[in-house]
Enzyme design. Structure first.
Site, PDB file in Angstrom:
ATOM      1  N   HIS A 154      41.987  40.089  40.045  1.00 23.17           N
ATOM      2  CA  HIS A 154      41.115  38.926  40.278  1.00 23.17           C
ATOM      3  C   HIS A 154      41.479  37.783  39.336  1.00 23.17           C
ATOM      4  O   HIS A 154      40.706  37.409  38.465  1.00 23.17           O
ATOM      5  CB  HIS A 154      39.654  39.357  40.094  1.00 23.17           C
ATOM      6  N   CYS A 160      34.973  30.924  41.304  1.00 22.77           N
ATOM      7  CA  CYS A 160      35.825  32.013  41.808  1.00 22.77           C
ATOM      8  C   CYS A 160      36.213  31.800  43.264  1.00 22.77           C
ATOM      9  O   CYS A 160      37.051  32.521  43.792  1.00 22.77           O
ATOM     10  CB  CYS A 160      35.121  33.350  41.654  1.00 22.77           C
TER      11      CYS A 160
END
Lengths: 389, 134
Positions: free
Chosen positions: A336, A86
């Site tokens: 996200h 991430c």
């Protein structure tokens, strides 16, 4: 001595379920928007870094450097994909920073992109879990949400904090995202909605998790010499850029709540920038889960351990508060798209420093920090930016 | 396939997984699971393989309600960090227990169990899960 590095262009797609757009189209849309914003020709770009985590798994597509360069009409540039789970976007930005700071290139582009809605939910869950040790951790059946839930329970028990207070972080982010045209969820949610949403991995509830979405964000970085040749009004300098890693698996860390990589990366970026924690005017934290947002406030130094959620509940994260945080919605509500997130965070800081953040503008914002986590903070990228008058 | 469907991988991991082989660092004293050459804490090269104790306590846990591929249909199940009697920590699935019965500090012991199947005709993966000590 590292050369000075500036951000002169920023562009992004809206985050959401882009059924009609492919990964490459999203990346190109963001990149061309950033080039246009910079007011330069795309022919000036010498190198391209593509932040992405899961294209190999969800699209069966790797080699994104050459792919995006080709579809953007700039074949010939030095290009590669940067992967750090991430934190792919933040680390890709760090590579772009290094490329300019080294003096080798004068004009570099970074694009963060992730296309998550091409795949089935269980495949996305499995792909996200590749951030952890496949052979000895994911083998047990742990999901990525589950690993963060282990931290969440430890935190609640250790400090005796009510989950409602931590979960308020999601309420804050949704409130901020209403004003952001790029955001995936432009609507407010109540604490009751968050706390009554389904459990995903106890104690984490659905509305405490960042959503699945598609999106791409891009930034153009340049050297001092390039800026002199291509002057513009709103100038943002990258004054600090750092990446640090921790022992990969949470269970192997001495204290799972210690966030060693995070501390190291924050300290290094602040030292480079010659700023103290109280100099920061706007902050972007990696709230993939509410607990990570609260922990970030504490580790960065805005609240003592166990008291980060107080800032949230008391409204101190809003523009005008003690430390305006995730003012355009954060991971929770802006969205996200994993490998793009680190670039979106920096883009949001750039908008604030340019005074172009809309209704949530922080007045006289001078210094901003973006914090991007990969895995359970196994990789952390921290970037500090400053408005140049 | 997101997790590697591989017979050689299962074969390669069998000793460390079936017998719970960790590594003890002669330099800093830390014990890690699984065994490997290099200590992640001090960088010492030459960890000693040791069979880990099979008893320990739950440090923290979660209930997986949305499992990754390969574990569909088994939810809800419990994943925990277990601290073994010698201080080593392991991430483990708990078994023979209902999610609402699990508590931090609960004493657990390792048992040999099936984990997942690599497709209907593929190899079956086994390892150690932990259950409450009765």
């Amino acid at each position: 001595m590292a050369g000075r590095v500036y951000v002169i262009g920023a562009g992004a797609t809206k985050i959401g379920e882009h059924w009609d757009k492919s990964l490459r189209e999203l990346a190109v849309e963001a990149l061309l928007a950033a080039v246009k914003d910079a007011g330069i020709s795309k022919r000036e770009i010498e190198a391209l870094y593509v932040g992405n985590m899961m294209s190999g798994q969800l699209q069966g597509q790797e080699h994104l450097g050459a792919l995006v360069a080709t579809w953007a009409g700039i074949p010939g540039v030095a290009a590669c994909k940067v992967e750090a789970a991430c934190a792919s976007g933040g680390v890709a930005f760090h590579q772009a920073y290094l490329a300019v700071a080294s003096g080798l290139y004068d004009c570099v582009a970074v694009v963060g992109v992730e296309k998550m809605t091409d795949a089935l939910p269980s495949d996305v869950t499995a792909a996200l879990a590749t951030a952890e040790d496949q052979e000895y951790v994911v083998f047990t059946g742990a999901s990525f949400v589950g690993l963060n839930a282990l931290l969440y329970r430890l935190y609640l028990e250790k400090y005796g904090v009510k989950q409602e207070n931590v979960a308020s972080f999601a309420v804050h982010c949704h409130k901020m995202a209403v004003a952001n045209p790029y955001a995936q969820f432009r609507r407010a949610v109540s604490l009751e909605e968050v706390m009554s949403s389904p459990l995903i991995a106890d104690p984490i509830r659905l509305l405490e998790c960042a959503p699945v979405g598609d999106g791409a964000a891009a930034l153009i970085l340049c050297s001092e010499g390039f800026l002199k040749r291509n002057p513009r009004d709103e100038i943002v300098e990258v004054t600090g850029s750092s990446v640090a890693t921790d022992v990969l698996s949470v269970h192997e860390r001495k204290d799972p709540l210690d966030a060693a990589a995070f501390r190291r990366a924050v300290e290094a970026a602040m030292r480079m920038s010659r700023v103290e924690v109280n100099d920061i005017d706007v902050l972007e934290v990696h709230d993939a889960f509410t607990i990570l947002g609260v922990l970030s406030l504490e580790v960065t130094g805005f609240a003592p351990k166990g008291e980060g959620s107080r800032l949230v509940v008391e409204g101190e994260l809003e523009p005008g508060g003690k430390i305006p945080t995730n003012t355009l919605g954060g991971l929770k509500a802006r969205g996200h798209p994993v490998g793009a997130t680190g670039v979106y965070q920096i883009l949001d800081v750039v908008l604030q420093l340019r005074g172009k953040a809309g209704p949530n503008q922080v007045s006289e914002a001078e210094i901003g920090m973006a914090q991007n986590f990969g895995g359970v903070a196994g990789t952390v990228a921290v970037n500090v930016l400053k408005r140049v008058r | 396939m997101v997790w590697a469907e591989s017979v050689p991988r299962v074969w390669r991991e069998r000793v460390r997984k079936y017998r719970l082989i960790g590594g003890r660092c002669p330099s800093c004293g830390n014990v890690t699971y699984p065994h490997r050459l290099v200590c992640p804490f001090c960088g010492y090269e030459g960890l000693e393989p040791i069979e880990l104790p099979r008893r320990g306590k739950v440090v923290t846990f979660t209930v997986i309600r949305h499992p990754p591929r390969g574990f569909e249909g088994r939810e809800p199940y419990v994943i925990a960090i277990v601290e073994l009697e010698n201080g080593a920590r392991i991430l483990a699935q708990l078994t023979d227990v209902r999610p609402d019965e699990v508590r931090v500090g609960m004493e657990v012991e390792g048992v040999f169990r099936k984990f997942r199947e690599q497709s209907s005709s593929g190899i079956i993966e086994y390892g150690i899960k932990f259950r409450p000590v009765i």
